[in-house]
Write an enzyme that holds these catalytic residues in place. Structure first.
Site, PDB file in Angstrom:
ATOM      1  N   TYR A  68       5.313   8.194   8.093  1.00 60.62           N
ATOM      2  CA  TYR A  68       5.831   6.881   7.687  1.00 60.62           C
ATOM      3  C   TYR A  68       7.143   6.552   8.383  1.00 60.62           C
ATOM      4  CZ  TYR A  68       2.123   5.820   4.530  1.00 60.62           C
ATOM      5  OH  TYR A  68       0.884   5.498   4.052  1.00 60.62           O
ATOM      6  N   HIS A 124       1.623  -4.668  -0.920  1.00 56.61           N
ATOM      7  CA  HIS A 124       1.477  -3.243  -0.580  1.00 56.61           C
ATOM      8  C   HIS A 124       2.816  -2.572  -0.298  1.00 56.61           C
ATOM      9  CE1 HIS A 124      -3.039  -3.949   0.626  1.00 56.61           C
ATOM     10  NE2 HIS A 124      -2.820  -4.038  -0.664  1.00 56.61           N
ATOM     11  N   CYS A 132      13.221   7.492  -4.538  1.00 56.38           N
ATOM     12  CA  CYS A 132      13.273   8.881  -5.015  1.00 56.38           C
ATOM     13  C   CYS A 132      12.166   9.104  -6.043  1.00 56.38           C
ATOM     14  CB  CYS A 132      14.637   9.163  -5.636  1.00 56.38           C
ATOM     15  SG  CYS A 132      14.726  10.804  -6.367  1.00 56.38           S
ATOM     16  N   CYS A 135      14.388  10.216  -9.539  1.00 53.56           N
ATOM     17  CA  CYS A 135      15.212   9.277 -10.307  1.00 53.56           C
ATOM     18  C   CYS A 135      14.823   7.822 -10.077  1.00 53.56           C
ATOM     19  CB  CYS A 135      16.703   9.480 -10.001  1.00 53.56           C
ATOM     20  SG  CYS A 135      17.185   8.881  -8.375  1.00 53.56           S
ATOM     21  N   CYS A 155      20.401  12.650  -5.675  1.00 55.35           N
ATOM     22  CA  CYS A 155      20.135  13.507  -6.844  1.00 55.35           C
ATOM     23  C   CYS A 155      19.387  14.773  -6.444  1.00 55.35           C
ATOM     24  CB  CYS A 155      19.354  12.737  -7.917  1.00 55.35           C
ATOM     25  SG  CYS A 155      17.572  12.647  -7.609  1.00 55.35           S
ATOM     26  N   GLY A 192      -5.617 -13.280   9.145  1.00 57.41           N
ATOM     27  CA  GLY A 192      -5.508 -11.938   9.712  1.00 57.41           C
ATOM     28  C   GLY A 192      -5.777 -10.813   8.732  1.00 57.41           C
ATOM     29  N   THR A 193      -6.671 -11.064   7.800  1.00 55.97           N
ATOM     30  CA  THR A 193      -7.036  -9.983   6.885  1.00 55.97           C
ATOM     31  C   THR A 193      -8.544  -9.795   6.878  1.00 55.97           C
ATOM     32  OG1 THR A 193      -7.028  -9.191   4.593  1.00 55.97           O
ATOM     33  CG2 THR A 193      -6.807 -11.579   4.894  1.00 55.97           C
ATOM     34  N   PRO A 219     -10.048 -13.682  14.355  1.00 54.48           N
ATOM     35  CA  PRO A 219     -10.944 -13.682  15.515  1.00 54.48           C
ATOM     36  C   PRO A 219     -12.342 -13.188  15.160  1.00 54.48           C
ATOM     37  CG  PRO A 219      -9.058 -12.210  15.884  1.00 54.48           C
ATOM     38  CD  PRO A 219      -8.929 -12.752  14.492  1.00 54.48           C
TER      39      PRO A 219
HETATM   40  N1  APR Z   1      -4.935 -12.938  14.463  1.00 51.06           N
HETATM   41  C1  APR Z   1      -5.599 -12.997  13.282  1.00 51.06           C
HETATM   42  N2  APR Z   1      -6.361 -11.992  12.822  1.00 51.06           N
HETATM   43  C2  APR Z   1      -6.470 -10.889  13.579  1.00 51.06           C
HETATM   44  C3  APR Z   1      -5.801 -10.756  14.817  1.00 51.06           C
HETATM   45  C4  APR Z   1      -5.009 -11.851  15.262  1.00 51.06           C
HETATM   46  N3  APR Z   1      -4.344 -11.814  16.417  1.00 51.06           N
HETATM   47  N4  APR Z   1      -6.095  -9.528  15.324  1.00 51.06           N
HETATM   48  C5  APR Z   1      -6.912  -8.931  14.441  1.00 51.06           C
HETATM   49  N5  APR Z   1      -7.145  -9.738  13.388  1.00 51.06           N
HETATM   50  C6  APR Z   1      -7.945  -9.490  12.179  1.00 51.06           C
HETATM   51  C7  APR Z   1      -9.081  -8.517  12.353  1.00 51.06           C
HETATM   52  O1  APR Z   1     -10.238  -9.156  12.835  1.00 51.06           O
HETATM   53  C8  APR Z   1      -9.256  -7.992  10.932  1.00 51.06           C
HETATM   54  O2  APR Z   1     -10.146  -8.798  10.195  1.00 51.06           O
HETATM   55  O3  APR Z   1      -7.077  -8.901  11.235  1.00 51.06           O
HETATM   56  C9  APR Z   1      -7.848  -8.150  10.316  1.00 51.06           C
HETATM   57  C10 APR Z   1      -7.128  -6.844  10.063  1.00 51.06           C
HETATM   58  O4  APR Z   1      -7.853  -6.119   9.121  1.00 51.06           O
HETATM   59  P1  APR Z   1      -7.307  -4.764   8.467  1.00 51.06           P
HETATM   60  O5  APR Z   1      -6.816  -3.850   9.545  1.00 51.06           O
HETATM   61  O6  APR Z   1      -8.355  -4.282   7.530  1.00 51.06           O
HETATM   62  O7  APR Z   1      -6.010  -5.257   7.716  1.00 51.06           O
HETATM   63  P2  APR Z   1      -5.814  -5.830   6.275  1.00 51.06           P
HETATM   64  O8  APR Z   1      -6.848  -6.840   5.925  1.00 51.06           O
HETATM   65  O9  APR Z   1      -4.382  -6.196   6.203  1.00 51.06           O
HETATM   66  O10 APR Z   1      -6.056  -4.537   5.404  1.00 51.06           O
HETATM   67  C11 APR Z   1      -5.659  -4.493   4.102  1.00 51.06           C
HETATM   68  O11 APR Z   1      -5.843  -2.079   4.092  1.00 51.06           O
HETATM   69  O12 APR Z   1      -5.344  -0.406   5.638  1.00 51.06           O
HETATM   70  C12 APR Z   1      -5.043  -0.938   4.378  1.00 51.06           C
HETATM   71  O13 APR Z   1      -3.026  -1.040   3.162  1.00 51.06           O
HETATM   72  C13 APR Z   1      -3.609  -1.384   4.402  1.00 51.06           C
HETATM   73  O14 APR Z   1      -2.606  -3.492   3.915  1.00 51.06           O
HETATM   74  C14 APR Z   1      -3.714  -2.890   4.520  1.00 51.06           C
HETATM   75  C15 APR Z   1      -5.013  -3.180   3.786  1.00 51.06           C
END
Ligand code: APR
Length: 252
Positions: A68, A124, A132, A135, A155, A192-193, A219
């Site tokens: 980390y 997250h 810690c 504590c 501590c 982007g998730t 994408p």
């Molecule tokens: N713009 C938009 N989206 C994008 C881009 C970009 N330039 N590049 C990649 N992506 C998309 C991918 O296609 C994918 O769907 O971002 C997404 C990333 O997915 P994950 O890696 O699964 O991320 P996330 O959705 O944040 O995951 C959730 O899982 O790994 C754990 O705790 C971690 O917070 C994270 C959680």
């Protein structure tokens, strides 16, 4: 130049409450490796379960802390991109017009805050705060790499990164706030998730159930693409600024 749906542009301009949920993809263009992408080199032999669980930290606090801390120092060299900037701008615009804007992120890199976003709901946790285990004292760490692993509290207790590990609950207050906002917004942006990690992904469900319009920017296709009202296949660092400009310029 992308042409956006007019209804989307008007909603982005006029909606009195907007929620944006972001994931790792929003930071991809800033060079922040995703959790899985970061498992290279020396770390290639580990799985996420070896590094991102309370059990892993109990078993090998030195290794988990090194991992980390390396990620923390890696992110320190990353800058926010156009997607982060556009979301910060959207928040400023909403505030100026007395509208609600809530930014919820699954990212631990704080690049939204670096771009100027405020009141970001971090589902997250973050790589920057270490806590810690004895504590509970928390400290923001912006300096160079630690010299000792695991790092120690005054501590004497071991300090862990302030991220949410697999198998841990999300911070209750943050989740509740995010759920309230998602359940009452007019427009929900999923950016982007991969939308597979719950309960964060459940926020989209909540918004849909409460008749919000949903825009996805990614994408790649996700489990929510077919249910989103608009699904833009593209990189958020490019799409978001273009979309925002187009909505600024949209007159009706
Ligand atoms: N713009 C938009 N989206 C994008 C881009 C970009 N330039 N590049 C990649 N992506 C998309 C991918 O296609 C994918 O769907 O971002 C997404 C990333 O997915 P994950 O890696 O699964 O991320 P996330 O959705 O944040 O995951 C959730 O899982 O790994 C754990 O705790 C971690 O917070 C994270 C959680």
């Amino acid at each position: 130049m992308t042409t956006f749906d007019r209804q989307l542009l008007e909603l982005l301009r006029d909606a009195d409450s907007i929620v944006a949920l972001t994931g790792a993809g929003v930071s991809a263009e800033s060079g922040v490796p995703t959790f899985r992408d970061a498992l290279t080199g020396l770390w290639a032999k580990y799985s996420p379960e070896d590094l991102a669980t309370p059990e892993a930290f109990a078993r090998d606090p030195e290794m988990v802390s090194r991992w980390y801390d390396q990620r923390r120092c890696g992110v320190a060299g990353c800058k926010p991109n156009g997607g982060h900037a556009a979301l910060a701008e959207l928040q400023r615009r909403a505030a100026a017009e007395g509208k609600q804007f809530t930014l919820v992120t699954q990212n631990v890199d704080r690049l939204h805050q670096a771009a100027g976003s405020t009141d970001v709901i971090e589902l997250h946790g973050t790589l920057w705060v270490w806590r810690c285990v004895d504590c509970g004292d928390e400290a923001e760490e912006r300096g160079p790499a630690f010299s000792v692993y695991p790092s120690r509290c005054s501590c004497g207790g071991k300090r862990r990164p302030g991220v949410v590990w697999f198998g841990e609950e999300l911070p209750g207050q943050a989740l509740l706030q995010a759920q309230r906002a998602a359940g009452s917004c007019r427009l929900f942006l999923s950016v982007g998730t991969s939308s597979v990690v719950y309960p964060a992904a459940g926020l989209i469900d909540l918004a849909l159930r409460n008749s919000a319009r949903v825009l996805e920017i990614n994408p790649q296709e996700t489990p929510f693409s077919s249910r989103a009202h608009w699904s833009i296949r593209g990189m958020s660092g490019l799409v978001l600024p273009e979309l925002l400009n187009a909505s600024f310029e949209c007159t009706s």
